[in-house]
Design a protein around this motif. Structure first.
Motif, mmCIF file in Angstrom:
data_model
loop_
_atom_site.group_PDB
_atom_site.id
_atom_site.type_symbol
_atom_site.label_atom_id
_atom_site.label_comp_id
_atom_site.label_asym_id
_atom_site.label_seq_id
_atom_site.Cartn_x
_atom_site.Cartn_y
_atom_site.Cartn_z
ATOM 1 N N MET C 123 0.828 -1.200 0.000
ATOM 2 C CA MET C 123 0.000 0.000 0.000
ATOM 3 C C MET C 123 0.863 1.252 0.000
ATOM 4 N N ALA C 126 2.360 1.839 -3.204
ATOM 5 C CA ALA C 126 1.320 2.279 -4.124
ATOM 6 C C ALA C 126 1.071 3.778 -4.003
ATOM 7 N N VAL C 127 1.136 4.311 -2.738
ATOM 8 C CA VAL C 127 0.902 5.737 -2.587
ATOM 9 C C VAL C 127 2.202 6.537 -2.645
ATOM 10 N N ALA C 151 -3.758 5.192 1.905
ATOM 11 C CA ALA C 151 -3.263 3.829 2.054
ATOM 12 C C ALA C 151 -4.010 3.096 3.158
ATOM 13 N N GLU C 185 -6.698 4.147 -6.789
ATOM 14 C CA GLU C 185 -6.624 3.017 -5.867
ATOM 15 C C GLU C 185 -7.987 2.370 -5.694
#
Lengths: 869, 386, 221
Positions: C123, C126-127, C151, C185
């Motif tokens: 996560m 991902a951010v 996240a 997301e």
């Protein structure tokens, strides 16, 4: 107008002009700013309440003591009237020849003989302290003791042997009137009805007094031919000091001469340690109050940091912001202290009514004063209350005033602000100082070092508290038996670990209160257990005979000993002598005791070595020196240790004894000396006994023994040892009622502080709890988390408090009590009471946390997270 | 009920004793029967006097006194009057308690010094119970004391008085020149119309005195002068009159006071006269005895004794008027009395509670008689009982 | 099954009707923006959907489960499992570090630690904060904090993400970045998204925009 503009003006203009404007502005702001306390009402109330308690208790104790001592001293000096000098003997007095010599001595203008006595009044049960005077001689020295009845120049009514004069207040207490009688039991067991024929003046010292003819007093006390006091007036032009030393050289051993006021203060001295002790405890309550103000203010400052920033941005100077905060705390202190004053006078009146002027300690028998308002004392305690509040608020207020105008709310600002508290060294230094200050010697039986040490210890532990919490949290931060703790536990601990400042601040008051409670419990418990053990040792027989002032003649003694129901009997004679001029009387206990085995009868704490005794035997073959066993206070006050020689004034002559041992005596704070009765009789020729210890013969019951000695009634009755023990313990408990009430107050302070601060902490965390609820923490989980945190906090507080309390308790037992009262005791932890206290605090904390968490997380959870910061 | 004694002179003392007793019945009601009034022996005619036993105290009787008055001269030959008195009283207030210090017997002592150069009396009085070895009254012979004041007779019949007053000190030795002069009928002296109103009374007139007097210089009156060394120590000689009288009974209620005089006449004879006055100043009872140079004595009946005031003096302090100069008319004899000084008033209200005049007087009689004595005037400051 | 189905929802405060017969459905991988004036009931609707307040009438179904049939704990478990939140003021827990905040929903669902760590790391990367998992919040800028919040909202793979003015506290550039991240997301996770916003720019980047007027939900074309 800002501070910097002011600074440009001349100091005088600032002082006269804007000084007032500034003050006015700050006052106005302080008033407006008070509204900010609205949501801290609970904490404020607790702080005010505790301040009120501290001030109130302190002032109440001060007042009760002040009036008691004033009354006691007034009693002693007023009863001596216009006397310049007062000759005082032991309880058993001195011969009348002393008076004759004094009267005929040049330089003496007038001498008034007095026989003092104490008896229980039959129907009221009051202990009556009376003065037997010769009205004709007293008129020249203590005219107030010779009230005119009718128009009698010769005071013939005053010379009657069947009358008394009573002070108006005592008369009121007795519920009698002039014309009624009082009944006193005399030494030979006869009830003596004395008619109240007149009133003494209602002045302090006399309002509670009883005066009778000297012959009456002698016959009631069995002191025919003897006097206990002679008050002297010195001829004009004669120096009392010179006369005093001349007379002193001529007085029998054990009889002292001094100015009445000096003697009065010497007697009042006895109770001083006790009084100072209580006052110090009241100050500790005030200290707790200051700590509560501290935590309330600290939390307030933390919460309102952004508001302060705003105020600063709007133009309030740093100094003004500080004044604002300090003024507010002064106001809080004033409210608490004023409440405290009201409480003090109510409490003092109640205490005087319920426990007497000595707070139950038995120092001022027969004194029954009333509370009087005293401006200086009231103002002092008012000031103390306000000062405590301001002192408590000072640190947080300083912190608040340091707020930078721009520094709104950065996360963790509170933590940054309270970082200094996390240091261990100030606390450690304070505790080290506490240990060092124990070396300060006591002054006039006031254990300065002990008190100093206790104060420093409290401060040190309070200062160490944040550190203790951090360490405790670090200890908790490990997996339990390999299990990963639940998110509730982990979150709870993580929150505490990351932000211990809030809890730590609120911990201070709790730690102080717990320390106080624990130390008092430890002391009282140690004392009580030691006292019980002592009682068992000091009362070896199964039954006793011996009311106050009983006299058992040789014939009586033989008749008692002849009773078949009696297996064994030991007689004791109680006398009182003065070892050193200016000191109170010391009890002489002449007992049937085996000199070779004194330990069988006395709780010895020290004993002369046996070799000494052996060598003594060789040295003093012709005139063996009798043994004496001195109580701890005598050993301390007279600097006596085993093996030393001491001269006891017996029968008006110094008689030499060898100190064979030191024993523990909780019975007589002024001190007691045990000698063999044979030695007493040899020295005084007086075989009369004051009481008897009785062992029941095999095959006989207590009731049979009682019946066999029924002939002693009404002079005395046979009392069961268990009953005496029970009675003694109840007196003990009454004596420590004040101490217990202080423990109670400390516990209440602790609990109130705990509940108040936990609630405050929970309220301060509304948003955070709201977020947790959003993230999926159930209401129960949030509540449990808060409860757990509360528990952690309180366990830390209990740990620190119990540690400090135990140390303080040890100081109380080993230093304060030894120095103030000259008695030793063994340490006995009050495990039961401590567990109960701990349990109560843990339960309360858990419950407060749980309910607080539940309240916050259920009701306001929604809005909190949506609110803007 | 009034308790005024009929024992003649020294009524002021009895008055002070009587007043509290007058208040007693009120209190007595509440008391037990055991604390009742003691029984005092009656004075009866025909009791033989035995000396030295009768010089001593007669404790069962209510009242008793030993009274010495006289004229003395120091080295400067200036005359001084003096009075030393010991009273004994059994007030009957502490009879039921067998403790030595109980106030069963009281001693009241009084001394006064009349010095014309000083113009007023130096006097002092004391009261104490017989206790503590400080106050005593022996039953064997004359031996009374109160602290450091005492009057004691030795085996030869001489006696001394030793007085340590605040303002002066007296050490006087008295030597009687003749046997006791029994007053009334062989020492039974009637004082009122009832036979019970009487006392046992004898005197020793013409007692020679010598001794020592310590007194501050007349212009210095304070006690400080005595301590400061401004004291005159003088050897004195003179003549005195000794009275010893005891009784239990009461006098007529109408009496408010009395006049008494005892005079040592120059030729060796001696005269005692008294009268009891009522409120109007009339004589209720009177009496007197003249002992001639040859030792023979003549007693006077109440009607044979007249007191006539010649001159009065008013006290600036109390406002009381006293007939300080008097003439006493007896059968075949008249004696005028002129005081050594006018102000011989004793204000003893603060102590035993009476104002009276007791002073040295010069006597001049018919037939060229002259002498020196003491005059006592009581009851002039208002009624003695309230 | 749609992540969110709201039908006939009524909410009153006293006599005032805040929401009146609201009908709203959010499908999988669909993001709906709610706009409206202040006090129009946007936040109340969000609270009702989150199960933090109770409706006076109507149904709310999250992932097919009717909220009205659940008690408070049931709604909390529903939230814990199926809902993610992003607030205007981030509302991260200051006493937890970045990874702690992101991992908290996983802790609540009792994920095994290895899987949890893996998911948190995924996560965060991902951010765009993969390297800062141990950082403390004070060290982060506002944009970074909101990324952490994103996240956290998606860490436990919720079916529905509720966002209340997620860019309200951010400057325009950062706001664009964070919004893009959030929307991406949500879509990538196949969850439904419901976003309250004032910004028409933000609303336009959603799949659908509804407006609340007088308590009713109107579709904005």
């Amino acid at each position: 107008m800002t501070g910097s503009q002011d600074a440009n003006r001349s100091p005088i203009v600032r002082l006269l002009g804007s000084g007032w404007l500034r003050l006015h502005r700050v006052l106005r702001l302080a008033w407006l700013d008070l509204a900010a306390w609205r949501d801290a009402k609970g904490r404020l109330a607790v702080a005010i309440g505790v301040l009120a308690l501290g001030t109130g208790m302190g002032l109440a104790i001060e007042r009760v003591n002040a009036v008691a001592v004033a009354e006691f001293q007034a009693g002693m000096t007023m009863l001596s009237g216009e006397a310049d000098l007062s000759v005082r003997g032991p309880r058993s007095g001195f011969t009348e020849e002393v008076l004759a010599r004094l009267v005929l001595r040049s330089g003496v203008a007038a001498a008034s003989p007095v026989v003092e006595g104490v008896r229980t009044e039959r129907s009221s049960g009051l202990e009556i302290r009376f003065q037997g005077v010769d009205a004709l001689r007293a008129m020249a020295v203590q005219p107030a003791l010779v009230p005119a009845v009718g128009d009698s120049a010769l005071r013939l009514t005053n010379l009657r042997t069947d009358v008394v004069f009573v002070g108006p207040r005592l008369l009121e207490r007795l519920g009698r009137q002039v014309g009624d009688s009082i009944e006193l039991l005399d030494v030979s067991g006869h009830q003596r009805a004395l008619e109240i024929v007149g009133l003494l003046p209602g002045t302090p010292g006399l309002a509670g007094a009883v005066v009778m003819d000297i012959a009456t007093a002698q016959s009631i006390e069995g002191l025919e031919g003897r006097l206990t006091r002679v008050d002297l007036r010195v001829q004009p032009g004669v120096d009392p000091a010179v006369l005093r030393s001349r007379i002193a050289a001529d007085l029998p051993s054990g009889v002292e001469i001094a100015a009445p006021a000096a003697q009065a203060s010497a007697e009042a001295q006895v109770s001083r340690a006790y009084r100072v002790n209580l006052s110090v405890l009241a100050l500790v309550a005030l200290f707790c109050g200051a700590l509560l103000v501290f935590s309330a203010q600290a939390l307030q400052v933390a919460r309102r940091r952004s508001q302060f920033a705003l105020l600063r941005a709007l133009g309030l100077t740093r100094h003004e912001l500080l004044s604002l905060q300090v003024l507010q705390s002064a106001l809080v202190g004033a409210v608490g202290a004023v409440l405290g004053l009201v409480l003090a006078y109510a409490l003092a009146a109640l205490v005087l009514r319920l426990m007497g002027a000595d707070l139950g300690a038995g120092f001022f028998r027969g004194v029954a004063p009333e509370v009087s308002f005293d401006l200086p004392a009231s103002l002092t305690y008012l000031g103390a209350g306000i000062a405590a509040s301001m002192a408590g608020a000072l640190l947080p207020s300083l912190e608040a005033s340091r707020t930078e105008p721009a520094s709104g709310l950065r996360p963790g600002a509170l933590e940054a602000a309270w970082k200094p508290l996390g240091h261990a060294w100030p606390g450690l230094v304070l505790i080290a100082l506490a240990g060092a200050s124990l070396a300060i010697p006591a002054r006039e039986a006031v254990p300065l070092g002990g008190y100093c040490s206790i104060a420093l210890m409290l401060l040190g532990v309070v200062a160490l508290t944040p550190r203790v919490l951090v360490i405790f949290l670090a200890v908790l931060d490990r997996p339990f038996f390999g299990h990963q703790p639940s998110p509730v536990v982990r979150t709870a601990l993580a929150q505490l670990r990351a932000a211990p400042a809030g809890p730590a601040v609120s911990l201070a008051a709790i730690v102080a209160a717990v320390s106080l409670a624990v130390s008092m419990m430890l002391m009282v418990n140690s004392f009580r257990v030691s006292f019980e053990t002592w009682l068992a040792h000091i009362l070896p027989a199964q039954a006793y005979v011996g009311e106050g002032g009983l006299r058992l003649s040789l014939a009586d003694q033989r008749r008692i000993a002849a009773s078949p129901a009696l297996g064994r009997v030991e007689f004791m004679r109680i006398d009182e002598v003065r070892l050193t001029a200016g000191r109170p009387l010391v009890a002489i206990l002449a007992r049937d005791i085996d000199p070779a085995d004194p330990g069988a009868r006395l709780p010895l704490v020290a004993r002369a070595p046996a070799e000494l005794e052996a060598s003594e035997g060789l040295l003093f073959v012709d005139s063996p020196v009798a043994k004496a066993w001195v109580s701890e206070s005598v050993a301390e006050l007279e600097q006596l240790s085993p093996g030393q020689l001491v001269d006891l004034p017996l029968g008006g002559h110094p008689v030499r004894f060898r100190v064979d041992g030191v024993w523990r005596d909780y019975g007589r704070q002024q001190g007691a000396i045990v000698i063999a009765r044979s030695a007493y009789v040899a020295a005084t020729g007086d075989p009369v006994a004051s009481n008897a210890a009785l062992w029941i013969a095999p095959g006989y019951s207590f009731a049979q023994l009682q019946a066999a000695l029924a002939w002693l009634a009404p002079r005395a009755s046979v009392r069961d040892t268990g009953e005496i023990r029970q009675y003694s313990l109840s007196i003990f408990d009454r004596t420590f009622a004040v101490t217990w009430s202080l423990v109670g107050v400390a516990v209440v302070i602790g609990l109130a502080a705990l509940a108040g601060n936990l609630t405050a902490l929970v309220l301060a965390r509304r948003r955070e709890l709201s977020v947790l609820r959003h993230l999926g923490f159930t209401l129960g989980e949030v509540s449990r988390m808060i409860a757990l945190q509360a528990l952690v906090i309180v366990v830390a507080a209990l740990g620190a408090g119990m540690f400090a309390g135990t140390l303080i308790g040890v100081v109380l037992v080993e230093v304060v009590n030894r120095q103030a009262f000259h008695w030793s005791m063994e340490l006995h932890m009050p495990w039961g009471a401590l567990s109960l206290l701990a349990l109560a605090m843990c339960l309360l904390a858990t419950m407060t946390g749980y309910l607080g968490g539940r309240g916050v997380a259920s009701g306001e959870v929604v809005r909190a997270a949506s609110e803007d910061w | 009920m009034r308790f005024l004694p009929n024992t003649g002179r020294r009524l002021w003392l009895l008055r002070s004793l009587a007043t509290p007793l007058a208040g007693l019945p009120l209190v007595l009601k509440a008391r037990s029967a055991s604390a009742a009034e003691p029984v005092y022996p009656r004075v009866i005619e025909g009791r033989p006097f035995v000396f030295p036993r009768d010089h001593g105290a007669h404790l069962p009787y209510r009242t008793e006194w030993w009274y010495v008055t006289g004229w003395i001269k120091g080295r400067d030959r200036q005359p001084l009057g003096f009075q030393v008195t010991f009273f004994r009283s059994r007030p009957g207030v502490a009879e039921d308690l067998a403790v030595a210090s109980a106030a069963r017997q009281l001693i009241i002592a009084h001394v006064a010094l009349s010095d014309p150069r000083r113009g007023r009396l130096l006097h002092e009085q004391r009261v104490a119970r017989v206790a503590f070895g400080l106050a005593r009254a022996s039953q064997a012979t004359l031996d009374v004391a109160l602290d450091d004041w005492s009057m004691v007779m030795d085996a030869t019949g001489s006696f001394f008085a030793r007085i340590r007053a605040r303002e002066f000190r007296l050490d006087l030795v008295f030597t009687p020149s003749a046997p006791p002069m029994l007053q009334g009928v062989a020492g039974f002296s009637r004082k009122g119309p009832l036979a019970s109103q009487a006392s046992y009374y004898y005197s020793l007139p013409q007692v020679s005195v010598r001794g020592r007097l310590e007194v501050p210089a007349p212009d210095r009156r304070s006690a400080l002068a005595l301590l400061g060394g401004e004291t005159r120590v003088d050897t004195v000689t003179g003549r005195a009159w000794f009275d010893h009288e005891w009784s239990s009974q009461y006098m007529a209620p109408s009496v408010v006071g009395w006049d008494w005089v005892g005079i040592n006449l120059k030729d060796g004879s001696a005269l005692m006269a008294f009268r009891m006055r009522d409120a109007a100043g009339a004589t209720v009872w009177a009496g007197g005895t003249l002992r001639r140079v040859d030792g023979s004595e003549r007693s006077f009946e109440p009607t044979q004794v007249q007191f006539v005031a010649l001159r009065t003096w008013q006290s600036p302090r109390t406002g009381t008027r006293f007939p300080v100069a008097m003439r006493i008319d007896l059968p075949d004899l008249s004696v005028s009395l002129e005081p050594l000084m006018d102000d011989q008033e004793l204000d003893a209200r603060a102590g035993v509670g009476a104002v009276y005049w007791e002073g040295a007087v010069q006597a001049h009689g018919t037939g060229g008689l002259s002498g020196q004595g003491y005059l006592e005037l009581t009851g002039y400051a208002g009624r003695l009982q309230i | 099954m749609n992540p969110l189905e709201v039908s006939s929802l009524v909410k009153r405060f006293g006599d005032r009707v805040i929401l009146d017969q609201v009908e709203l459905t959010v499908g999988a991988a669909e993001i709906v923006a709610i706009v409206g004036e202040s006090g129009s009931g946007k936040s109340t609707l969000l609270n009702l959907i989150a199960g933090l307040e109770s409706a006076d009438a109507g149904d709310i179904r999250i992932d097919g489960v009717e909220l009205g049939s659940l008690d408070d704990d049931g709604r909390t478990f529903m939230r814990r499992r199926s809902v993610g939140f992003v607030f205007q003021a981030f509302h991260l827990l200051p006493y937890l570090d970045v990874a702690g905040n992101v991992g908290l929903p996983l802790d609540l669902l009792a994920w095994a630690s290895a899987e949890r760590a893996e998911r948190v790391a995924a996560m965060l990367s991902a951010v765009g904060l993969g390297s800062r998992s141990r950082a403390r919040l004070q060290e982060l800028s506002g944009g970074e904090q909101q990324r952490v919040a994103v996240a956290r909202a998606l860490a436990h793979k919720p079916r529905l993400v509720l966002a209340d003015e997620p860019t309200g506290n951010l400057d325009t550039r950062t706001a664009g970045d964070v919004l893009g991240l959030l929307l991406n997301e949500i879509r990538a996770a196949g969850a439904g998204g419901l976003m309250v916003t004032h910004s028409s720019q933000a609303a336009r980047r959603c799949d659908r925009v509804v407006q609340i007027v007088d308590g009713r939900v109107l579709a904005v074309p």
